[in-house]
Design a protein around this motif. Structure first.
Motif, mmCIF file in Angstrom:
data_model
loop_
_atom_site.group_PDB
_atom_site.id
_atom_site.type_symbol
_atom_site.label_atom_id
_atom_site.label_comp_id
_atom_site.label_asym_id
_atom_site.label_seq_id
_atom_site.Cartn_x
_atom_site.Cartn_y
_atom_site.Cartn_z
ATOM 1 N N ALA A 17 0.999 -0.887 -0.536
ATOM 2 C CA ALA A 17 -0.162 0.440 -0.141
ATOM 3 C C ALA A 17 1.129 1.361 0.312
ATOM 4 C CB ALA A 17 -1.006 0.410 1.054
ATOM 5 N N MET A 18 0.626 2.247 -0.644
ATOM 6 C CA MET A 18 1.552 3.167 -0.548
ATOM 7 C C MET A 18 0.275 4.971 -0.202
ATOM 8 S SD MET A 18 1.838 5.562 -4.423
ATOM 9 C CE MET A 18 -0.280 5.936 -4.283
ATOM 10 N N THR A 19 1.240 5.280 0.802
ATOM 11 C CA THR A 19 0.563 6.387 1.263
ATOM 12 C C THR A 19 0.772 7.699 0.732
ATOM 13 O OG1 THR A 19 2.996 7.048 2.668
ATOM 14 C CG2 THR A 19 1.295 5.529 3.780
ATOM 15 N N GLY A 20 -0.353 7.937 1.316
ATOM 16 C CA GLY A 20 -0.488 9.780 0.001
ATOM 17 C C GLY A 20 -1.377 10.793 1.333
ATOM 18 N N VAL A 21 -0.668 11.838 1.348
ATOM 19 C CA VAL A 21 -1.914 13.026 2.031
ATOM 20 C C VAL A 21 -3.513 12.194 2.213
ATOM 21 C CG1 VAL A 21 -2.778 15.137 2.776
ATOM 22 C CG2 VAL A 21 -0.955 15.259 0.618
ATOM 23 N N ASP A 22 -2.931 12.007 3.873
ATOM 24 C CA ASP A 22 -4.782 11.977 4.366
ATOM 25 C C ASP A 22 -5.252 10.766 3.770
ATOM 26 O OD1 ASP A 22 -4.770 12.744 7.078
ATOM 27 O OD2 ASP A 22 -6.243 14.627 5.563
ATOM 28 N N GLU A 23 -4.488 9.919 3.339
ATOM 29 C CA GLU A 23 -4.826 8.146 2.709
ATOM 30 C C GLU A 23 -3.653 7.155 2.357
ATOM 31 O OE1 GLU A 23 -6.617 10.374 -0.829
ATOM 32 O OE2 GLU A 23 -4.869 9.494 -2.358
ATOM 33 N N LEU A 24 -4.503 6.105 2.387
ATOM 34 C CA LEU A 24 -3.684 5.081 1.912
ATOM 35 C C LEU A 24 -4.214 3.955 0.744
ATOM 36 C CD1 LEU A 24 -1.830 3.076 2.931
ATOM 37 C CD2 LEU A 24 -3.073 2.215 4.475
ATOM 38 N N HIS A 25 -3.374 3.903 -0.452
ATOM 39 C CA HIS A 25 -4.128 3.363 -1.189
ATOM 40 C C HIS A 25 -3.725 2.148 -1.410
ATOM 41 C CE1 HIS A 25 -4.813 3.881 -5.757
ATOM 42 N NE2 HIS A 25 -4.948 2.419 -5.405
ATOM 43 N N LEU A 26 -4.430 0.566 -1.667
ATOM 44 C CA LEU A 26 -4.108 -0.817 -1.430
ATOM 45 C C LEU A 26 -3.025 -0.757 -2.693
ATOM 46 C CD1 LEU A 26 -3.851 -3.292 0.108
ATOM 47 C CD2 LEU A 26 -6.520 -3.678 -0.612
ATOM 48 N N LEU A 27 -2.196 -1.162 -3.668
ATOM 49 C CA LEU A 27 -2.306 -1.071 -4.900
ATOM 50 C C LEU A 27 -2.061 -2.551 -4.751
ATOM 51 C CD1 LEU A 27 0.955 1.139 -4.616
ATOM 52 C CD2 LEU A 27 -0.840 1.490 -5.516
#
Length: 164
Positions: free
Chosen positions: A65-75
């Protein structure tokens, strides 16, 4: 005579030395698997990556998963085909959610193949909502492409935006 239950697989951080075993699970699970380079690059970029390890069978699942601003994106989230149906997908997704909350991230995002009804049902059971579609996102047989369904899960309550 007493029966002994085998210990449950244990979650730990993914390391570069795990990539060969991860690739064996990945290629066994998908017609269009991630490449070795995708995993190496994800680790080098510092993405959240964990493996689920069984004492006898080794790596039986993982997520990236990749972190971003205020979010986590499950790859990527995968359970070895021989281990599917035992609740490990749910365990991995709960671990992703817990990590996002631990990092103070508000939202978890993912894409899933439109045709992957089993995964979509699991995500829905865990509270994910279908919020969009990415046309032609995934490779498919015969040089065609398949749409992705974008799903979102709120990890933390929305911030209070009241003005003083």
């Amino acid at each position: 005579m007493s029966a002994q239950l085998a210990p449950a697989p244990v979650l730990r951080p993914m390391h570069a030395r795990d990539v060969d075993a991860v690739m064996a699970v990945e290629t066994g699970a998908y017609s269009f698997p991630w490449s070795r380079g995708n995993f190496i690059d994800s680790l080098a970029a510092g993405y959240e990556a964990q493996v689920l390890v069984d004492a006898e069978d080794g790596i039986v699942g993982y997520f990236v998963a990749m972190t971003g601003v205020d979010e986590l994106h499950l790859l990527n989230v995968t359970v070895a085909t021989s281990w599917q149906g035992r609740g490990l997908g749910t365990s991995l997704l709960q671990a992703v959610q817990a990590r996002g909350r631990q990092l103070g991230l508000a939202t978890l995002w993912l894409e899933v193949r439109e045709s992957n009804q089993r995964a979509r049902a699991l995500y829905a059971r865990l509270g994910f909502a279908e919020v969009g579609r990415r046309r032609g996102y995934y490779p498919a047989p015969h040089a065609t492409r398949e749409d992705a369904i974008v799903m979102r899960l709120q990890l933390l309550p929305p911030a209070d935006h009241a003005v003083d």
